[in-house]
Enzyme design. Structure first.
Site, PDB file in Angstrom:
ATOM      1  N   GLY A  11     -17.762   2.829   5.371  1.00 50.95           N
ATOM      2  CA  GLY A  11     -17.116   1.627   4.834  1.00 50.95           C
ATOM      3  C   GLY A  11     -17.669   0.388   5.513  1.00 50.95           C
ATOM      4  O   GLY A  11     -17.843   0.377   6.733  1.00 50.95           O
ATOM      5  N   ARG A  25     -33.260  -9.701  15.844  1.00 48.24           N
ATOM      6  CA  ARG A  25     -33.776 -10.807  16.669  1.00 48.24           C
ATOM      7  C   ARG A  25     -34.119 -10.320  18.077  1.00 48.24           C
ATOM      8  O   ARG A  25     -35.114 -10.731  18.666  1.00 48.24           O
ATOM      9  CB  ARG A  25     -32.734 -11.934  16.740  1.00 48.24           C
ATOM     10  CG  ARG A  25     -32.535 -12.652  15.408  1.00 48.24           C
ATOM     11  CD  ARG A  25     -33.581 -13.727  15.203  1.00 48.24           C
ATOM     12  NE  ARG A  25     -33.643 -14.187  13.831  1.00 48.24           N
ATOM     13  CZ  ARG A  25     -33.013 -15.252  13.346  1.00 48.24           C
ATOM     14  NH1 ARG A  25     -32.238 -15.971  14.127  1.00 48.24           N
ATOM     15  NH2 ARG A  25     -33.158 -15.592  12.081  1.00 48.24           N
ATOM     16  N   ARG A  72     -21.508   6.368   1.670  1.00 48.45           N
ATOM     17  CA  ARG A  72     -20.942   7.547   2.347  1.00 48.45           C
ATOM     18  C   ARG A  72     -21.805   8.711   1.882  1.00 48.45           C
ATOM     19  O   ARG A  72     -21.905   8.958   0.682  1.00 48.45           O
ATOM     20  CB  ARG A  72     -19.483   7.733   1.952  1.00 48.45           C
ATOM     21  CG  ARG A  72     -18.602   6.543   2.364  1.00 48.45           C
ATOM     22  CD  ARG A  72     -17.143   6.904   2.300  1.00 48.45           C
ATOM     23  NE  ARG A  72     -16.270   5.732   2.352  1.00 48.45           N
ATOM     24  CZ  ARG A  72     -15.820   5.189   3.474  1.00 48.45           C
ATOM     25  NH1 ARG A  72     -16.173   5.681   4.642  1.00 48.45           N
ATOM     26  NH2 ARG A  72     -15.020   4.138   3.439  1.00 48.45           N
ATOM     27  N   ASP A 103     -16.391   6.161  12.309  1.00 49.23           N
ATOM     28  CA  ASP A 103     -16.473   7.508  12.893  1.00 49.23           C
ATOM     29  C   ASP A 103     -17.462   8.431  12.173  1.00 49.23           C
ATOM     30  O   ASP A 103     -18.201   9.175  12.832  1.00 49.23           O
ATOM     31  CB  ASP A 103     -15.085   8.158  13.038  1.00 49.23           C
ATOM     32  CG  ASP A 103     -14.327   8.226  11.727  1.00 49.23           C
ATOM     33  OD1 ASP A 103     -14.817   7.675  10.717  1.00 49.23           O
ATOM     34  OD2 ASP A 103     -13.248   8.841  11.714  1.00 49.23           O
ATOM     35  N   THR A 125     -15.915  -0.802  12.187  1.00 45.24           N
ATOM     36  CA  THR A 125     -14.969  -0.333  11.171  1.00 45.24           C
ATOM     37  C   THR A 125     -13.695  -1.152  11.273  1.00 45.24           C
ATOM     38  O   THR A 125     -13.222  -1.409  12.386  1.00 45.24           O
ATOM     39  CB  THR A 125     -14.624   1.164  11.340  1.00 45.24           C
ATOM     40  OG1 THR A 125     -13.407   1.439  10.615  1.00 45.24           O
ATOM     41  CG2 THR A 125     -14.412   1.580  12.769  1.00 45.24           C
ATOM     42  N   ASP A 127     -10.905  -0.143  10.720  1.00 44.78           N
ATOM     43  CA  ASP A 127      -9.813   0.734  11.180  1.00 44.78           C
ATOM     44  C   ASP A 127      -9.583   0.660  12.692  1.00 44.78           C
ATOM     45  O   ASP A 127      -8.509   1.011  13.171  1.00 44.78           O
ATOM     46  CB  ASP A 127     -10.115   2.197  10.822  1.00 44.78           C
ATOM     47  CG  ASP A 127     -10.081   2.439   9.319  1.00 44.78           C
ATOM     48  OD1 ASP A 127      -9.561   1.577   8.593  1.00 44.78           O
ATOM     49  OD2 ASP A 127     -10.592   3.480   8.885  1.00 44.78           O
ATOM     50  N   ASP A 129     -10.522   2.616  14.993  1.00 42.36           N
ATOM     51  CA  ASP A 129      -9.996   3.915  15.421  1.00 42.36           C
ATOM     52  C   ASP A 129     -10.953   4.665  16.340  1.00 42.36           C
ATOM     53  O   ASP A 129     -10.794   5.869  16.553  1.00 42.36           O
ATOM     54  CB  ASP A 129      -9.647   4.774  14.193  1.00 42.36           C
ATOM     55  CG  ASP A 129     -10.832   4.943  13.251  1.00 42.36           C
ATOM     56  OD1 ASP A 129     -11.859   4.256  13.435  1.00 42.36           O
ATOM     57  OD2 ASP A 129     -10.723   5.752  12.319  1.00 42.36           O
ATOM     58  N   ARG A 171      -6.404   5.226   6.365  1.00 46.83           N
ATOM     59  CA  ARG A 171      -5.967   6.558   5.913  1.00 46.83           C
ATOM     60  C   ARG A 171      -5.462   7.379   7.084  1.00 46.83           C
ATOM     61  O   ARG A 171      -4.412   7.994   7.005  1.00 46.83           O
ATOM     62  CB  ARG A 171      -7.143   7.294   5.245  1.00 46.83           C
ATOM     63  CG  ARG A 171      -6.967   7.436   3.757  1.00 46.83           C
ATOM     64  CD  ARG A 171      -7.977   8.374   3.152  1.00 46.83           C
ATOM     65  NE  ARG A 171      -9.350   8.035   3.485  1.00 46.83           N
ATOM     66  CZ  ARG A 171     -10.197   7.438   2.647  1.00 46.83           C
ATOM     67  NH1 ARG A 171      -9.803   7.106   1.431  1.00 46.83           N
ATOM     68  NH2 ARG A 171     -11.442   7.178   3.016  1.00 46.83           N
ATOM     69  N   GLN A 251      -9.333  -6.432   2.272  1.00 46.78           N
ATOM     70  CA  GLN A 251      -9.319  -6.348   3.747  1.00 46.78           C
ATOM     71  C   GLN A 251     -10.711  -6.112   4.330  1.00 46.78           C
ATOM     72  O   GLN A 251     -10.938  -6.299   5.513  1.00 46.78           O
ATOM     73  CB  GLN A 251      -8.405  -5.197   4.204  1.00 46.78           C
ATOM     74  CG  GLN A 251      -6.956  -5.418   3.863  1.00 46.78           C
ATOM     75  CD  GLN A 251      -6.158  -4.117   3.875  1.00 46.78           C
ATOM     76  OE1 GLN A 251      -5.564  -3.779   4.889  1.00 46.78           O
ATOM     77  NE2 GLN A 251      -6.135  -3.397   2.772  1.00 46.78           N
TER      78      GLN A 251
HETATM   79  O1  F6P Z   1     -12.796   3.343   7.020  1.00 49.39           O
HETATM   80  C1  F6P Z   1     -12.593   2.093   6.477  1.00 49.39           C
HETATM   81  C2  F6P Z   1     -11.716   2.173   5.247  1.00 49.39           C
HETATM   82  O2  F6P Z   1     -11.585   0.880   4.745  1.00 49.39           O
HETATM   83  C3  F6P Z   1     -10.353   2.818   5.455  1.00 49.39           C
HETATM   84  O3  F6P Z   1      -9.409   1.966   6.038  1.00 49.39           O
HETATM   85  C4  F6P Z   1     -10.009   3.226   4.050  1.00 49.39           C
HETATM   86  O4  F6P Z   1      -9.082   4.280   4.055  1.00 49.39           O
HETATM   87  C5  F6P Z   1     -11.326   3.650   3.498  1.00 49.39           C
HETATM   88  O5  F6P Z   1     -12.312   2.965   4.246  1.00 49.39           O
HETATM   89  C6  F6P Z   1     -11.507   3.342   2.043  1.00 49.39           C
HETATM   90  O6  F6P Z   1     -12.720   3.863   1.636  1.00 49.39           O
HETATM   91  P1  F6P Z   1     -13.437   3.537   0.254  1.00 49.39           P
HETATM   92  O7  F6P Z   1     -14.080   2.214   0.369  1.00 49.39           O
HETATM   93  O8  F6P Z   1     -14.424   4.636   0.112  1.00 49.39           O
HETATM   94  O9  F6P Z   1     -12.377   3.517  -0.791  1.00 49.39           O
END
Ligand code: F6P
Length: 319
Positions: A11, A25, A72, A103, A125, A127, A129, A171, A251
């Site tokens: 993402g 750079r 992905r 991750d 990310t 997230d 996380d 998620r 977001q």
């Molecule tokens: O990992 C980043 C994220 O934005 C998560 O918060 C979310 O669950 C997921 O990616 C959404 O993925 P996609 O863009 O594949 O719908």
């Protein structure tokens, strides 16, 4: 190190462009050739790469998304895919790779490291996380996007005296929900890392109404429940007029905050320094105000990054 590759994967996150810029750079400053690999590991498998020039990364520091595009890539989860990627790196004489992402991307960098290829990871990310860094690139911007949205929703929520369920991304990670809930004084924060007690959410809402509160905000991580389903359950249990807003991919976009640009620049610079110093197989990060690095194979070992004290505090403040 004569030639380095860089890719963004998974993402996207605001600040990825600033990280690419810093890598490019810094390489050019040290007279290292740098190749941009487009569409993440998918592009790597396909050998989709192009040499960066100094001007290639002009005017991107303030832009959201990633100029290298992202994907992905299921194929890279397999050994066959990883070996194809490795062959492309060797064929194109790329001496080291910098992987910018969350991750899943770090797992890709770990796989290349296990194949003995020089790789560095940069956490990016929304997230936030990845336990090994206090902050990942993109989190601050996404958080501010959420806060801006909630502040607006709050206006209309007060006017109409409504209850709002606001679904935010994450998620498997409740960091965005927790930080946004604390920053915006939400009545309840529901995150995947904590068992949610519906009865206590209802109790809080009722208590607020009895005290004369004009509106209530519930922040729900997408990993806990679907916003519309949850909103309906709230309305049925309380009879309060309830509305739902799903913030979704808004977001992930937008111009990166100053915080994210600085973080991205620092981590990008560090990644190149590590490769130059032959310190391979590392994940860069920030701890306090210090840029750090650790063995990438030790990363992602622990699952939850929820700050228990912050979670408790948010509950105490929303009585
Ligand atoms: O990992 C980043 C994220 O934005 C998560 O918060 C979310 O669950 C997921 O990616 C959404 O993925 P996609 O863009 O594949 O719908």
């Amino acid at each position: 190190m004569k030639r380095i590759g860089v890719l963004t994967s998974g993402g996207d996150a605001p600040g990825m462009n600033a990280a690419i810029r810093a890598v490019v750079r810094k390489c050019i400053y040290h007279e290292i050739e740098v190749y941009g690999i487009s569409h993440g590991f998918l592009g790597l498998i396909e050998g989709n790469m192009k040499k960066f020039e100094i001007g290639s990364v002009g005017d991107i520091i303030h832009r959201g998304g990633t100029m290298l595009h992202t994907a992905r890539c299921e194929a890279f989860r397999t050994e066959a895919g990883q070996l194809k990627g490795l062959n492309q790196l060797k064929k194109n004489k790329i001496d080291g790779l910098i992987v910018i992402g969350g991750d899943g991307s770090i797992k890709g960098a770990q796989a290349l490291t296990r194949l003995d290829y020089p790789c560095i990871g940069i956490p990016a990310t929304i997230d936030n996380d990845i336990v090994e860094t206090d902050f990942s690139i993109g989190f601050d911007t996404a958080l501010n996007t959420i806060i801006e949205a909630i502040d607006k929703i709050r206006d209309t929520a007060t006017s109409h005296e409504r209850t709002y369920v606001i679904e935010v991304m994450g998620r498997n990670s409740g960091n965005l929900a927790l930080w946004a809930g604390l920053a915006d004084g939400a009545e309840s924060i529901l995150i995947p890392e904590k068992a949610s007690d519906f009865e206590s959410v209802i109790r809080r809402l009722k208590r607020g109404c009895e005290r004369g509160k004009k509106h209530s905000i519930i922040i729900l991580s997408e990993g806990v429940d679907h916003g519309f389903k949850y909103g309906q359950k709230i309305q049925e249990a309380t009879n309060l007029e309830t509305r739902v807003t799903i913030l979704g991919h808004i977001q992930r976009g937008g111009s990166p905050s100053a915080q994210d640009r600085v973080l991205a620049s620092r981590l990008g610079g560090k990644a190149v320094d590590l490769l130059r110093a032959n310190e391979y197989g590392k994940l860069t990060g920030i701890k306090g105000s210090r840029v750090v690095s650790l063995d990438i194979l030790d990363a992602l070992a622990s699952e939850s990054k929820i700050n228990e004290n912050m979670y408790k505090l948010a509950q105490q403040l929303s009585i």
